[in-house]
Design a protein around this motif. Structure first.
Motif, PDB file in Angstrom:
ATOM      1  N   PHE A 152      34.680 -40.096  74.431  1.00  0.00           N
ATOM      2  CA  PHE A 152      35.834 -40.534  75.216  1.00  0.00           C
ATOM      3  C   PHE A 152      36.319 -39.422  76.136  1.00  0.00           C
ATOM      4  N   ASP A 155      33.723 -38.670  78.838  1.00  0.00           N
ATOM      5  CA  ASP A 155      33.684 -39.754  79.811  1.00  0.00           C
ATOM      6  C   ASP A 155      34.927 -39.759  80.694  1.00  0.00           C
ATOM      7  N   ARG A 156      36.066 -39.576  80.071  1.00  0.00           N
ATOM      8  CA  ARG A 156      37.322 -39.706  80.788  1.00  0.00           C
ATOM      9  C   ARG A 156      37.620 -38.505  81.674  1.00  0.00           C
ATOM     10  N   TYR A 157      37.399 -37.304  81.168  1.00  0.00           N
ATOM     11  CA  TYR A 157      37.852 -36.119  81.886  1.00  0.00           C
ATOM     12  C   TYR A 157      36.725 -35.291  82.484  1.00  0.00           C
ATOM     13  N   ARG A 161      35.721 -40.362  84.943  1.00  0.00           N
ATOM     14  CA  ARG A 161      35.655 -41.821  84.977  1.00  0.00           C
ATOM     15  C   ARG A 161      37.005 -42.469  84.668  1.00  0.00           C
ATOM     16  N   HIS A 162      38.069 -41.697  84.656  1.00  0.00           N
ATOM     17  CA  HIS A 162      39.372 -42.311  84.410  1.00  0.00           C
ATOM     18  C   HIS A 162      39.941 -42.821  85.735  1.00  0.00           C
TER      19      HIS A 162
END
Length: 168
Positions: A152, A155-157, A161-162
Motif C-alpha cells: 500500500f 503503491d500510494r507514495y 498512484r494516489h
C-alpha cells in the motif's frame, strides 16, 4: 478470523503489484478481495448446522463444498448476477481470482496426513500440501498485514498512484 484477513489481503497484494506492470482497471481489486472470502462461507455451519438445512430441504446437505473450486465457481456466478449487465463478466473474473487465491493459500496449510482439503470438488482428490503453516499461526497474519501495508505504501507514495483530492 485471522485466516479470513489473510485471504482478503492476498488478492490485494497480488493485484496491486500486478497493476505496476499490467494496465487494468484497479477498481476490481476490492471485488477480488471479496471473492477471497467465498471459500470461508462454509463457516456458516457454525451458526446453521447441516442438519438444520437437511431437515428444511429434506435431502442430504453439507457446507464443505463451498470451500472448493466448485463452490467458488457457483457462488461467484451468483454474486456476479448482482452486477449490471455490462459488468457481470468482469465481476465474475475478479471473484474467481479472489476465491482461487484463497484456495491456493489454504492449499499451503499443514494437515496431519500431508494432504490438503478436497478443493477441486466435485473431483475428490486431495493434493499433497507443502505444510508451510497452521491456521492458528499468528505469524501468517502478521506477515500478510505487513506485506499489504508495504505494498500500500509503495503503491500510494513511492510510485505516486494516489489521487490528490485537495485541489478541488
Amino acid at each position: 478470523m485471522a485466516e479470513l484477513l489473510t485471504h482478503v489481503l492476498v488478492p490485494y497484494v497480488v493485484l496491486t503489484a500486478l497493476g505496476w506492470r499490467v494496465e487494468f482497471d484497479r477498481r476490481w481489486v476490492p471485488v477480488a478481495m471479496g471473492g477471497a472470502a467465498i471459500p470461508d462461507l462454509s463457516k456458516v455451519d457454525l451458526v446453521v448446522g447441516a442438519e438444520a438445512v437437511e431437515s428444511l430441504v429434506g435431502h442430504g446437505f453439507a457446507w464443505s463444498p463451498i470451500s472448493s473450486l466448485g463452490g467458488v465457481v457457483v457462488i461467484g456466478a451468483a454474486i456476479a448476477l448482482l452486477f449490471g449487465d455490462g459488468l457481470r463478466r468482469r465481476a465474475y473474473a475478479a471473484l474467481l481470482v479472489g476465491g482461487t487465491s484463497a484456495l491456493v493459500v489454504d492449499g499451503l496449510r499443514a494437515f496431519a496426513d500431508g494432504r490438503s482439503d478436497f478443493w477441486l470438488y466435485p473431483i475428490y482428490w486431495r493434493p499433497p500440501t507443502p505444510s508451510l503453516y497452521v491456521t492458528a499461526d499468528s505469524r501468517v497474519t502478521v506477515l500478510s498485514v505487513g506485506v499489504a501495508v508495504a505494498v500500500f505504501l509503495l503503491d500510494r507514495y513511492a510510485l505516486g498512484r494516489h489521487e490528490d483530492t485537495s485541489a478541488a
